[in-house]
Design an enzyme around this catalytic site. Structure first.
Site, PDB file in Angstrom:
ATOM      1  CE  LYS A 136       0.291   3.570   4.878  1.00 44.02           C
ATOM      2  NZ  LYS A 136       0.021   3.767   6.291  1.00 44.02           N
TER       3      LYS A 136
ATOM      4  CD  GLU B  36      -3.125   5.580   6.785  1.00 44.11           C
ATOM      5  OE1 GLU B  36      -3.093   5.659   5.547  1.00 44.11           O
ATOM      6  OE2 GLU B  36      -2.179   5.086   7.455  1.00 44.11           O
TER       7      GLU B  36
ATOM      8  CB  SER C  29       5.225  -1.668  12.058  1.00 45.60           C
ATOM      9  OG  SER C  29       4.810  -0.330  12.281  1.00 45.60           O
TER      10      SER C  29
ATOM     11  CD  GLU D  88      -3.318  -2.629   7.389  1.00 47.84           C
ATOM     12  OE1 GLU D  88      -2.232  -2.868   6.858  1.00 47.84           O
ATOM     13  OE2 GLU D  88      -3.953  -1.577   7.194  1.00 47.84           O
TER      14      GLU D  88
ATOM     15  CG  HIS E  22      -5.768   1.781   5.284  1.00 55.22           C
ATOM     16  ND1 HIS E  22      -5.380   2.749   6.188  1.00 55.22           N
ATOM     17  CD2 HIS E  22      -4.687   0.998   5.093  1.00 55.22           C
ATOM     18  CE1 HIS E  22      -4.114   2.548   6.511  1.00 55.22           C
ATOM     19  NE2 HIS E  22      -3.666   1.498   5.862  1.00 55.22           N
TER      20      HIS E  22
ATOM     21  CG  ASN F 191      -1.682   1.248   1.435  1.00 56.27           C
ATOM     22  OD1 ASN F 191      -1.790   2.063   0.517  1.00 56.27           O
ATOM     23  ND2 ASN F 191      -2.232   1.433   2.622  1.00 56.27           N
TER      24      ASN F 191
ATOM     25  N   GLY G 263       2.509   2.282  10.738  1.00 55.70           N
ATOM     26  CA  GLY G 263       3.465   3.375  10.584  1.00 55.70           C
ATOM     27  C   GLY G 263       4.184   3.769  11.864  1.00 55.70           C
TER      28      GLY G 263
HETATM   29  C1  PEP Z   1      -0.723   0.214   6.028  1.00 55.13           C
HETATM   30  O1  PEP Z   1      -0.872   1.413   5.922  1.00 55.13           O
HETATM   31  O2  PEP Z   1      -1.564  -0.564   5.531  1.00 55.13           O
HETATM   32  C2  PEP Z   1       0.444  -0.268   6.752  1.00 55.13           C
HETATM   33  C3  PEP Z   1       0.446  -1.512   7.147  1.00 55.13           C
HETATM   34  O3  PEP Z   1       1.463   0.624   6.977  1.00 55.13           O
HETATM   35  P1  PEP Z   1       2.922   0.328   7.607  1.00 55.13           P
HETATM   36  O4  PEP Z   1       3.405  -0.966   7.017  1.00 55.13           O
HETATM   37  O5  PEP Z   1       3.757   1.485   7.178  1.00 55.13           O
HETATM   38  O6  PEP Z   1       2.737   0.225   9.067  1.00 55.13           O
END
Ligand code: PEP
Length: 253
Positions: free
Chosen positions: A14, A101, A215, A169, A99, A12, A175
Site C-alpha cells: 500500500k 481501497e 488480515s 478480499e 482493490h 501489497n 486491516g
Molecule cells: C490488502 O490490503 O490487500 C490486505 C489484505 O490488507 P491486510 O492484510 O492488512 O488486511
C-alpha cells in the site's frame, strides 16, 4: 489449496515504504529458500516509487514484483497515472486492480476495473483482480451475489490461469484483524471458481489462482491456506515484515 495450482503469496505494501524499507524485500529474498521456492510463488507490490528498486533488488531471487494499480490508458495527458507498460518497464509482472481501497476511495466501478485488468494484460502483466463484499452486504446475506456481480463486471474476457489472478478480499476483513470463518471462505472461493467457469469456461477457470486477502497473519495462515480453492494470499500489513510474510508463504508449502 487446489493441488494442481502452484500457490502465490503477494504482498501489497500500500502507501508504505521509503528507500530504506527496500531491505524488507532483500530479507524476503534471503528467506525464500529452496523448500519455499519449490512450493510457492512470491510477489511484492511496493509503492510505485520503489518498484524499479525492488525489481532490481529481487533480480535472481525468483520473487516477482507488481504495481498496486494501473491506468486504463496507454500513455499521454493523464497526470498522476501510471500505465501498465510503465509498470512492466519497471520490472513488474503483476498489477493489483480493483482493490477495495481503489473501489471505495476512488470510486472505481467494475467497468473501470475491467479496463485496468485488460490494460495490464495488454502490457503482459497478470492482473490481480480484487473482489469482496462489505460488512453490511455480508450481514444482509448478499456476499455471494455481490462478489459474483463484481466478477461478471471486472474479469477480462478470455482470461486463463496464465493471464489472471483473482483475490477475494472481504472489505470488512482488510486491516481490521477480522477474518471470515474457513467455511465462509470455502463457500465463497467455490462460488468464485464456479462463476469464473461460467465466464471463462471450466478449463480456464480451473487454472486461475484464487487468493484470499484480509488480515492474513502467520497465526491464521495455515487454516486459511488449507481451505479448498484457496491458492495463496494477498497480504497487506503482514507483508511489511519479512518474517511474517515468509511465515505466511510457508503456510502454503
Ligand atoms: C490488502 O490490503 O490487500 C490486505 C489484505 O490488507 P491486510 O492484510 O492488512 O488486511
Amino acid at each position: 489449496m487446489t493441488r494442481s495450482i502452484r500457490p502465490l503469496v503477494a504482498g501489497n505494501w500500500k502507501m508504505n515504504g521509503m528507500k530504506a524499507d527496500i531491505v524488507i524485500a532483500s530479507e524476503v529474498a534471503k528467506g525464500y529458500d529452496a523448500g519455499l521456492k519449490a512450493a510457492v510463488d512470491l510477489a511484492i507490490c511496493p509503492p510505485a516509487s520503489l518498484l524499479i528498486t525492488a525489481s532490481v533488488v529481487l533480480v535472481g531471487s525468483r520473487i516477482a514484483t507488481g504495481g498496486q494499480d494501473c491506468s486504463t490508458q496507454g500513455s499521454g495527458a493523464f497526470t498522476g497515472e501510471i500505465s501498465a507498460a510503465m509498470l512492466a518497464d519497471a520490472g513488474a509482472s503483476f498489477a493489483i486492480v480493483g482493490h477495495s481501497e481503489r473501489r471505495t476511495l476512488h470510486g472505481e466501478s467494475n467497468a473501470t476495473v475491467k479496463a485496468k485488468a485488460e490494460a495490464a494484460q495488454k502490457a503482459l502483466l497478470v492482473p490481480i483482480v480484487c473482489v469482496g463484499e462489505t460488512k453490511d452486504e455480508r450481514e444482509a446475506g448478499k456476499a455471494l451475489a455481490v462478489v459474483k456481480k463484481q466478477l461478471r463486471g471486472s474479469i477480462p474476457d478470455g482470461a486463463t490461469g496464465a493471464t489472471l489472478v483473482v483475490a477475494y478480499e472481504p472489505v470488512w476483513a482488510i486491516g481490521t484483524g477480522l477474518t471470515p470463518t474457513a467455511a465462509d471462505v470455502a463457500e465463497m472461493h467455490e462460488a468464485i471458481r464456479a462463476e469464473l467457469g461460467r465466464l471463462l469456461g471450466k478449463a480456464a477457470a480451473a487454472g486461475v489462482r484464487l487468493l484470499y486477502g484480509g488480515s492474513v497473519k502467520p497465526s491464521n495462515a495455515v487454516e486459511l491456506m488449507n481451505v479448498a480453492n484457496v491458492d495463496g494470499a494477498l497480504v497487506g500489513g503482514a507483508s511489511l515484515k519479512a518474517e511474517e510474510f515468509l511465515a505466511i508463504a510457508r503456510a502454503c508449502g
